[in-house]
Scaffold this active site. Structure first.
Site, PDB file in Angstrom:
ATOM      1  N   GLU A   3      37.297 -12.403 -23.802  1.00 34.85           N
ATOM      2  CA  GLU A   3      36.645 -12.324 -22.491  1.00 34.85           C
ATOM      3  C   GLU A   3      37.671 -12.124 -21.372  1.00 34.85           C
ATOM      4  O   GLU A   3      37.358 -11.619 -20.313  1.00 34.85           O
ATOM      5  CB  GLU A   3      35.845 -13.606 -22.200  1.00 34.85           C
ATOM      6  N   TYR A  14      28.572 -19.586 -25.755  1.00 34.69           N
ATOM      7  CA  TYR A  14      27.493 -20.235 -26.503  1.00 34.69           C
ATOM      8  C   TYR A  14      28.077 -21.020 -27.685  1.00 34.69           C
ATOM      9  O   TYR A  14      27.525 -22.013 -28.132  1.00 34.69           O
ATOM     10  CB  TYR A  14      26.524 -19.195 -27.094  1.00 34.69           C
ATOM     11  N   GLY A  15      29.177 -20.493 -28.207  1.00 36.06           N
ATOM     12  CA  GLY A  15      29.694 -20.957 -29.510  1.00 36.06           C
ATOM     13  C   GLY A  15      30.085 -22.418 -29.587  1.00 36.06           C
ATOM     14  O   GLY A  15      30.108 -22.986 -30.680  1.00 36.06           O
ATOM     15  N   CYS A  39      31.741 -12.636 -35.119  1.00 38.36           N
ATOM     16  CA  CYS A  39      31.516 -12.883 -33.693  1.00 38.36           C
ATOM     17  C   CYS A  39      31.688 -11.534 -33.019  1.00 38.36           C
ATOM     18  O   CYS A  39      32.660 -10.817 -33.302  1.00 38.36           O
ATOM     19  CB  CYS A  39      32.535 -13.881 -33.149  1.00 38.36           C
ATOM     20  N   THR A  40      30.740 -11.178 -32.170  1.00 38.03           N
ATOM     21  CA  THR A  40      30.771  -9.824 -31.595  1.00 38.03           C
ATOM     22  C   THR A  40      31.901  -9.652 -30.577  1.00 38.03           C
ATOM     23  O   THR A  40      32.146  -8.548 -30.119  1.00 38.03           O
ATOM     24  CB  THR A  40      29.411  -9.481 -30.951  1.00 38.03           C
ATOM     25  N   HIS A  41      32.580 -10.741 -30.246  1.00 40.95           N
ATOM     26  CA  HIS A  41      33.755 -10.614 -29.376  1.00 40.95           C
ATOM     27  C   HIS A  41      35.005 -10.187 -30.137  1.00 40.95           C
ATOM     28  O   HIS A  41      35.992  -9.804 -29.521  1.00 40.95           O
ATOM     29  CB  HIS A  41      34.059 -11.959 -28.695  1.00 40.95           C
ATOM     30  N   CYS A  54      24.741 -11.325 -30.854  1.00 42.85           N
ATOM     31  CA  CYS A  54      25.576 -12.521 -30.752  1.00 42.85           C
ATOM     32  C   CYS A  54      25.404 -13.268 -32.068  1.00 42.85           C
ATOM     33  O   CYS A  54      24.266 -13.597 -32.448  1.00 42.85           O
ATOM     34  CB  CYS A  54      25.082 -13.377 -29.585  1.00 42.85           C
ATOM     35  N   ASN A  55      26.490 -13.487 -32.769  1.00 47.07           N
ATOM     36  CA  ASN A  55      26.386 -14.186 -34.051  1.00 47.07           C
ATOM     37  C   ASN A  55      25.934 -15.628 -33.879  1.00 47.07           C
ATOM     38  O   ASN A  55      25.193 -16.154 -34.700  1.00 47.07           O
ATOM     39  CB  ASN A  55      27.743 -14.180 -34.760  1.00 47.07           C
ATOM     40  N   THR A  56      26.386 -16.259 -32.810  1.00 44.46           N
ATOM     41  CA  THR A  56      26.033 -17.659 -32.586  1.00 44.46           C
ATOM     42  C   THR A  56      24.519 -17.786 -32.396  1.00 44.46           C
ATOM     43  O   THR A  56      23.867 -18.607 -33.051  1.00 44.46           O
ATOM     44  CB  THR A  56      26.768 -18.200 -31.338  1.00 44.46           C
ATOM     45  N   ASP A 104      23.831 -10.851 -25.542  1.00 41.70           N
ATOM     46  CA  ASP A 104      24.954 -11.673 -26.019  1.00 41.70           C
ATOM     47  C   ASP A 104      25.255 -12.673 -24.915  1.00 41.70           C
ATOM     48  O   ASP A 104      24.755 -12.556 -23.789  1.00 41.70           O
ATOM     49  CB  ASP A 104      26.178 -10.786 -26.303  1.00 41.70           C
ATOM     50  N   SER A 105      26.122 -13.608 -25.219  1.00 40.45           N
ATOM     51  CA  SER A 105      26.545 -14.565 -24.190  1.00 40.45           C
ATOM     52  C   SER A 105      27.426 -13.890 -23.134  1.00 40.45           C
ATOM     53  O   SER A 105      27.567 -14.410 -22.033  1.00 40.45           O
ATOM     54  CB  SER A 105      27.331 -15.700 -24.848  1.00 40.45           C
TER      55      SER A 105
HETATM   56  N1  DGL Z   1      29.773 -13.161 -29.013  1.00 45.68           N
HETATM   57  C1  DGL Z   1      29.201 -14.382 -29.501  1.00 45.68           C
HETATM   58  C2  DGL Z   1      29.082 -14.356 -31.000  1.00 45.68           C
HETATM   59  O1  DGL Z   1      28.969 -13.297 -31.580  1.00 45.68           O
HETATM   60  C3  DGL Z   1      29.695 -15.696 -29.085  1.00 45.68           C
HETATM   61  C4  DGL Z   1      30.681 -15.927 -28.038  1.00 45.68           C
HETATM   62  C5  DGL Z   1      30.392 -17.260 -27.408  1.00 45.68           C
HETATM   63  O2  DGL Z   1      30.890 -18.293 -27.877  1.00 45.68           O
HETATM   64  O3  DGL Z   1      29.629 -17.249 -26.456  1.00 45.68           O
HETATM   65  O4  DGL Z   1      29.048 -15.378 -31.633  1.00 45.68           O
END
Ligand code: DGL
Length: 277
Positions: free
Chosen positions: A155, A44-45, A191-193, A75-77, A12-13
């Site tokens: 985060e 990343y998003g 989003c995994t966050h 990571c979904n992105t 993931d990011s």
């Molecule tokens: N956890 C990431 C996701 O699932 C993205 C978070 C990010 O923007 O880096 O999309």
């Protein structure tokens, strides 16, 4: 090494993918995992497609050097934007993303077919969830909302309370303060966050089913390992190992990551790595 004994790579990011890692370890306790959080380049998003693809390829290449047997893009992105390029570049291994499993979870939870999805700009922009959901459920009506600030809050370990709820109102009220006949009955955390924010989101969206991709990703992973006959085949005593790698900030990763993994991490557990860029 016997293929079944090799570790599973997860990236993931940042620490968000630890919500997925937790579910993977619960479902497949004998497997060993190596997790990479690309904290130096998070988020990343908000980045362009080109950057997200490049970052994802570099993260995956580092995990390949750890002799992994399978890659989970937690990571979904990166899943929404870079899964095709990852799958073609690393075609020798199964590469599993989280968007398809998240879409599945949303479709099975929803009665009405009105499904809201929240994620980063990168995930929402490419309409990956709309496509994945409509492949499973043609009649679904998807409302997709980019919520980039949620990544920063998560985060930061700021997961509850008035600030989080105020931001959630700002993002979600237009979709959820509608008459019940048109309101989504399901919210997919794309989003995994976001799973760590579930309690605060619940205060804002009310009586809606909230789902994420962690569990369905674990099921998809198990299925792939079975299909390829690389499910762990060692002596079934004890748990598999877990290595945690980060590209920056081991102390912060350990502190905030513990919330996501649901168990204590110490900064000496984190290995700092360089993606060589
Ligand atoms: N956890 C990431 C996701 O699932 C993205 C978070 C990010 O923007 O880096 O999309």
């Amino acid at each position: 090494l016997n293929s079944s004994l090799r570790p599973i790579g997860v990236f993931d990011s940042g620490v968000g993918g630890l919500t997925v890692l937790k579910a993977l370890r619960e479902r497949l306790p004998h497997e060993s995992f190596v997790y990479l959080g690309d904290t130096a380049r998070l988020p990343y998003g908000t980045k362009s497609r080109e950057s997200i693809e490049r970052y994802a390829l570099q993260a995956a290449a580092l995990l390949m050097r750890q002799d992994i047997k399978c890659l989970v893009v937690a990571c979904n992105t990166a899943s929404a934007v870079a899964l095709p390029i990852l799958q073609s570049k690393f075609s020798a291994l199964p590469v599993i993303g989280v968007v398809e499993p998240g879409a599945e979870a949303g479709c099975s939870a929803s009665r009405s077919g009105r499904i809201a999805v929240i994620g980063t700009e990168g995930t929402i922009r490419g309409k990956a969830y709309e496509s994945a959901i409509s492949r499973i459920r043609h009649d679904a009506v998807v409302t997709a909302i980019a919520c980039p600030l949620f990544v920063a809050l998560a985060e930061e370990g700021l997961i509850d309370g008035p600030i989080v709820e105020a931001i959630a109102h700002r993002y979600l009220d237009s979709a959820f303060s509608t008459p019940s006949a048109t309101r989504p009955d399901t919210l997919v955390l794309g989003c995994t966050h976001f799973p760590v924010l579930a309690h605060a989101l619940r205060q804002v969206v009310g009586d809606v089913v909230i789902v994420d991709s962690a569990h369905t990703t674990a099921v998809a992973l198990e299925l792939q390992l079975q299909r390829r006959e690389i499910l762990y085949q060692g002596a079934l005593a004890g748990r598999g190992t877990m290595r945690l790698l980060a590209t920056d900030g081991c102390e912060r990763f350990a502190r905030v990551g513990s919330i996501f993994l649901g168990s204590a991490i110490s900064s000496s557990d984190i290995e700092l790595v360089d993606l060589g860029v």
